[in-house]
Design an enzyme around this catalytic site. Structure first.
Site, PDB file in Angstrom:
ATOM      1  N   CYS A 162      40.228  45.874  39.736  1.00  7.06           N
ATOM      2  CA  CYS A 162      41.476  45.112  39.762  1.00  7.06           C
ATOM      3  C   CYS A 162      41.324  43.686  39.252  1.00  7.06           C
ATOM      4  O   CYS A 162      42.311  42.958  39.143  1.00  7.06           O
ATOM      5  CB  CYS A 162      42.055  45.118  41.173  1.00  7.06           C
ATOM      6  SG  CYS A 162      42.324  46.781  41.789  1.00  7.06           S
ATOM      7  N   HIS A 302      45.963  37.149  44.465  1.00  2.31           N
ATOM      8  CA  HIS A 302      45.772  38.586  44.267  1.00  2.31           C
ATOM      9  C   HIS A 302      46.697  39.336  45.216  1.00  2.31           C
ATOM     10  O   HIS A 302      47.352  40.290  44.803  1.00  2.31           O
ATOM     11  CB  HIS A 302      44.302  38.942  44.510  1.00  2.31           C
ATOM     12  CG  HIS A 302      43.960  40.331  44.107  1.00  2.31           C
ATOM     13  ND1 HIS A 302      44.157  40.804  42.821  1.00  2.31           N
ATOM     14  CD2 HIS A 302      43.431  41.377  44.812  1.00  2.31           C
ATOM     15  CE1 HIS A 302      43.767  42.068  42.754  1.00  2.31           C
ATOM     16  NE2 HIS A 302      43.328  42.443  43.943  1.00  2.31           N
ATOM     17  N   GLU A 313      41.542  36.463  51.231  1.00  2.00           N
ATOM     18  CA  GLU A 313      41.953  35.554  50.156  1.00  2.00           C
ATOM     19  C   GLU A 313      42.530  34.274  50.756  1.00  2.00           C
ATOM     20  O   GLU A 313      42.275  33.169  50.247  1.00  2.00           O
ATOM     21  CB  GLU A 313      42.969  36.211  49.230  1.00  2.00           C
ATOM     22  CG  GLU A 313      43.268  35.352  48.001  1.00  2.00           C
ATOM     23  CD  GLU A 313      44.164  36.012  46.983  1.00  2.00           C
ATOM     24  OE1 GLU A 313      44.271  35.465  45.868  1.00  2.00           O
ATOM     25  OE2 GLU A 313      44.775  37.061  47.297  1.00  2.00           O
ATOM     26  N   HIS A 339      50.979  46.861  42.557  1.00  2.00           N
ATOM     27  CA  HIS A 339      49.628  46.494  42.105  1.00  2.00           C
ATOM     28  C   HIS A 339      49.301  47.276  40.835  1.00  2.00           C
ATOM     29  O   HIS A 339      49.098  48.484  40.876  1.00  2.00           O
ATOM     30  CB  HIS A 339      48.629  46.801  43.211  1.00  2.00           C
ATOM     31  CG  HIS A 339      47.252  46.287  42.955  1.00  2.00           C
ATOM     32  ND1 HIS A 339      46.860  45.726  41.754  1.00  2.00           N
ATOM     33  CD2 HIS A 339      46.148  46.264  43.760  1.00  2.00           C
ATOM     34  CE1 HIS A 339      45.599  45.373  41.837  1.00  2.00           C
ATOM     35  NE2 HIS A 339      45.143  45.690  43.036  1.00  2.00           N
ATOM     36  N   PHE A 398      37.610  46.070  43.527  1.00  2.00           N
ATOM     37  CA  PHE A 398      36.615  46.930  44.157  1.00  2.00           C
ATOM     38  C   PHE A 398      35.255  46.708  43.489  1.00  2.00           C
ATOM     39  O   PHE A 398      35.165  46.533  42.274  1.00  2.00           O
ATOM     40  CB  PHE A 398      36.997  48.410  43.994  1.00  2.00           C
ATOM     41  CG  PHE A 398      38.055  48.887  44.940  1.00  2.00           C
ATOM     42  CD1 PHE A 398      38.601  48.072  45.908  1.00  2.00           C
ATOM     43  CD2 PHE A 398      38.515  50.195  44.865  1.00  2.00           C
ATOM     44  CE1 PHE A 398      39.575  48.533  46.789  1.00  2.00           C
ATOM     45  CE2 PHE A 398      39.488  50.677  45.729  1.00  2.00           C
ATOM     46  CZ  PHE A 398      40.023  49.848  46.689  1.00  2.00           C
TER      47      PHE A 398
END
Length: 412
Positions: A162, A302, A313, A339, A398
């Site tokens: 991502c 994110h 985050e 996403h 990931f």
């Protein structure tokens, strides 16, 4: 070192195709999430996603050629065409050997893979398409862009889950900054709303199951968040050496001045519980841009709407910005787009530079229940006007990949 500016934008998103439609939906807080229409979800725990609507490949690509491309490549080409048109790029006046393509792709041709595997299973190996491999491989997105428009500079795919698009933008920025290229087409593309992809994320318990209220499902930083919502599309940007842009009379949206990339070295899916990698990525971007942390006005987070990502985050932002963290407008545009996996950083970089250019912060919609572990200003539910001089766009993937780019208002 060269100055690197953004001169063209090509979003193809679940909330709109093209810059104007995309931006209008963002500032209006429009959700692109709905029931999945691409396949039967009867047996799936999650039945929702953020699909691109009203996309006709033949509007952008020759029909015969489009049939030889996976959907992620179609999206990448369409986004590139939109960006080139937006940037008023005259290909005949470019040195095409000084134009490259660096595209973020997290998964690649999953739709093609599933289609061809079904043929293999049901009809045997002799029924596999002869273009199966070139349709499926992730480098074919930038490869097709290069072939279609004649770009002969470096052409490559960046795959860091991502974080792919933000890493792609960062690497493109560095190439131009160092003087290797005059212009690079960058950003990302993804088209992974397929049965096996959705089933895989369902198995991980990573997806929201708020099937009865799809538009409320993506709720970053909200205490009632229950997982992310898959999205699809492309976010393509034109990065250009400032002098090259000025020489052709380009419109300049903003400037990229810093990039940070780190690894958590911790876990295949969960972020570092101390958020050290994400903190350091932002810190490196600020160091390269020679910007004090108190100068940051906006962060496009994110913000996936998952428990660990949003919590950690937020911790990373507090680690780096300390007391100033509460003065920063933060938003997760994934609350509207879902996403986009490997393409997320592309459309989010577009949102960030438009926030700078327009002086408006897009909201985080569906923020209803504050979480004591997420206690910053997430620009809840409504866009706000703010003069933005410096902004960060973050992506976390990931495998522990962290990427952050630093953008600033362009001043000649």
């Amino acid at each position: 070192m060269k100055r690197v500016v953004i001169t063209g934008l090509g979003p193809l998103s679940p909330i709109g195709i093209g810059k104007e439609n995309y931006w209008k939906s963002l500032i209006e807080g429009k959700s692109g999430v709905g029931l999945i229409s691409k396949f039967d979800t009867t047996d799936f725990d999650t039945k929702i996603a953020a699909e691109v609507k009203d996309f006709n490949p033949s509007d952008y690509i020759d029909k015969k050629e489009a049939r030889r491309m996976d959907k992620f490549t179609q999206y990448a080409l369409a986004g590139t065409k939109l960006a080139l048109e937006d940037g008023k790029v005259d290909l005949d006046k470019l040195n095409l050997e000084r134009v490259g393509v660096v595209l973020g792709v997290g998964i690649g041709g999953m739709e093609t893979m599933e289609t061809e595997f079904t043929k293999l299973r049901d009809r045997g190996p002799n029924r596999i398409s002869p273009v199966f491999i070139p349709m499926m491989i992730s480098n074919m997105g930038p490869g097709q862009i290069s072939m279609t428009f004649g770009f002969k500079g470096p052409t490559m795919t960046v795959t860091t889950a991502c974080a792919s698009s933000t890493n792609a933008i960062g690497e493109a920025y560095r190439m131009i900054k160092a003087g290797y290229q005059d212009m690079i087409i960058t950003g990302g593309s993804e088209a992974s709303i397929t049965p096996i992809s959705v089933a895989g994320f369902c198995s991980m318990k990573a997806l929201s199951t708020r099937n009865d209220t799809p538009t409320k499902a993506s709720r970053p930083f909200d205490k009632e968040r229950d997982g992310f919502v898959m999205g699809e599309g492309a976010g393509i940007l034109i990065l250009e050496d400032l002098n090259h842009a000025l020489a052709r009379g380009a419109r300049i949206y903003g400037e990229i001045i810093g990039y940070g990339s780190t690894s958590d070295a911790f876990h295949i899916t969960q972020p570092d519980p101390e958020a050290k990698g994400a903190t350091r990525a932002m810190e490196l971007a600020l160091e390269e841009g020679k910007v004090d942390y108190k100068s940051i006005d906006y962060i496009n987070a994110h913000g996936t709407s998952t428990y660990f990502n949003d919590k950690l985050e937020s911790l990373a932002i507090k680690n780096l910005f300390k007391d100033h963290a509460k003065n920063i407008n933060i938003s997760s545009t994934k609350s509207m787009t879902g996403h986009l996996l490997g393409a997320a950083g592309g459309i989010e970089a577009i949102a960030t530079v438009l926030a700078i250019k327009e002086g408006v912060i897009p909201p985080t919609i569906n923020y209803e229940s504050p979480d004591e572990e997420c206690d910053l200003n997430y620009t809840p539910n409504k866009a706000v006007g703010r003069n933005v001089n410096y902004a960060l766009s973050n992506s976390l993937g990931f495998g522990g990949h962290n990427a952050s780019i630093l953008l600033k208002k362009y001043i000649d």
